[in-house]
Design a protein around this motif. Structure first.
Motif, PDB file in Angstrom:
ATOM      1  N   ILE A  23     -12.318   0.116   2.547  1.00 50.89           N
ATOM      2  CA  ILE A  23     -11.921   0.234   1.144  1.00 50.89           C
ATOM      3  C   ILE A  23     -10.544   0.595   1.105  1.00 50.89           C
ATOM      4  O   ILE A  23      -9.988   0.109   0.142  1.00 50.89           O
ATOM      5  CB  ILE A  23     -12.820   1.319   0.413  1.00 50.89           C
ATOM      6  N   ARG A  24     -10.077   1.482   1.833  1.00 47.36           N
ATOM      7  CA  ARG A  24      -8.542   2.283   1.700  1.00 47.36           C
ATOM      8  C   ARG A  24      -7.634   0.979   1.961  1.00 47.36           C
ATOM      9  O   ARG A  24      -6.532   0.800   1.292  1.00 47.36           O
ATOM     10  CB  ARG A  24      -8.026   3.113   2.502  1.00 47.36           C
ATOM     11  N   LYS A  26      -8.152  -2.282   1.545  1.00 45.75           N
ATOM     12  CA  LYS A  26      -8.132  -3.293   0.564  1.00 45.75           C
ATOM     13  C   LYS A  26      -7.284  -2.989  -0.709  1.00 45.75           C
ATOM     14  O   LYS A  26      -6.695  -3.603  -1.103  1.00 45.75           O
ATOM     15  CB  LYS A  26      -9.668  -3.522   0.083  1.00 45.75           C
ATOM     16  N   ILE A  27      -7.592  -1.444  -0.943  1.00 45.32           N
ATOM     17  CA  ILE A  27      -6.715  -1.012  -1.811  1.00 45.32           C
ATOM     18  C   ILE A  27      -5.356  -1.122  -1.690  1.00 45.32           C
ATOM     19  O   ILE A  27      -4.463  -1.655  -2.487  1.00 45.32           O
ATOM     20  CB  ILE A  27      -6.933   0.333  -2.180  1.00 45.32           C
ATOM     21  N   LYS A  30      -4.079  -4.793  -2.293  1.00 45.84           N
ATOM     22  CA  LYS A  30      -3.915  -5.362  -3.390  1.00 45.84           C
ATOM     23  C   LYS A  30      -3.002  -4.773  -4.163  1.00 45.84           C
ATOM     24  O   LYS A  30      -2.207  -5.346  -5.120  1.00 45.84           O
ATOM     25  CB  LYS A  30      -5.489  -5.217  -4.243  1.00 45.84           C
ATOM     26  N   LEU A  31      -2.611  -3.566  -3.964  1.00 44.87           N
ATOM     27  CA  LEU A  31      -1.269  -2.946  -4.356  1.00 44.87           C
ATOM     28  C   LEU A  31      -0.081  -3.263  -3.926  1.00 44.87           C
ATOM     29  O   LEU A  31       1.012  -3.026  -4.311  1.00 44.87           O
ATOM     30  CB  LEU A  31      -1.496  -1.394  -4.672  1.00 44.87           C
ATOM     31  N   ALA A  39       0.237   4.330  -2.727  1.00 43.35           N
ATOM     32  CA  ALA A  39      -0.474   3.784  -3.713  1.00 43.35           C
ATOM     33  C   ALA A  39      -0.597   4.901  -5.044  1.00 43.35           C
ATOM     34  O   ALA A  39      -0.793   4.518  -6.026  1.00 43.35           O
ATOM     35  CB  ALA A  39      -1.864   3.553  -3.161  1.00 43.35           C
ATOM     36  N   TYR A  43       0.389   4.622  -8.667  1.00 42.04           N
ATOM     37  CA  TYR A  43      -0.609   4.552  -9.946  1.00 42.04           C
ATOM     38  C   TYR A  43       0.155   5.613 -10.785  1.00 42.04           C
ATOM     39  O   TYR A  43      -0.051   5.385 -12.131  1.00 42.04           O
ATOM     40  CB  TYR A  43      -1.797   5.262  -9.187  1.00 42.04           C
ATOM     41  N   PHE A  68     -14.079  -2.922  -9.848  1.00 43.70           N
ATOM     42  CA  PHE A  68     -13.229  -1.652 -10.140  1.00 43.70           C
ATOM     43  C   PHE A  68     -13.887  -0.890 -11.242  1.00 43.70           C
ATOM     44  O   PHE A  68     -13.462  -0.122 -11.747  1.00 43.70           O
ATOM     45  CB  PHE A  68     -11.634  -1.925 -10.356  1.00 43.70           C
TER      46      PHE A  68
END
Length: 69
Positions: A23-24, A26-27, A30-31, A39, A43, A68
């Motif tokens: 998950i990390r 992928k985040i 994407k960012l 990240a 944010y 999301f």
């Protein structure tokens, strides 16, 4: 949870550590950043910016947005 380790996050969310790592990754992808610290900074920059637009996090297909929400 920004200060939690992968192990701590997995324990809190009742998930496998490998799931949290995926998950990390992928985040970060994407960012388009290389670390969770970057990240979080992105944010904070976006949410505190006077030029913030909701489209920053809403771009993409409906299927991507559903992940999301």
């Amino acid at each position: 949870m920004e200060q939690c380790s992968v192990h701590e996050t997995a324990k809190i969310l009742h998930k496998e550590e490998e799931t949290i790592k995926k998950i990390r990754r992928k985040i970060l992808r994407k960012l388009e950043v290389s670390s969770m610290k970057a990240a979080i900074e992105l944010y904070e920059e976006v949410t505190h910016s006077s030029t913030f637009t909701s489209s920053f996090f809403n771009d993409g297909t409906a299927q991507e947005r559903a992940r999301f929400s």
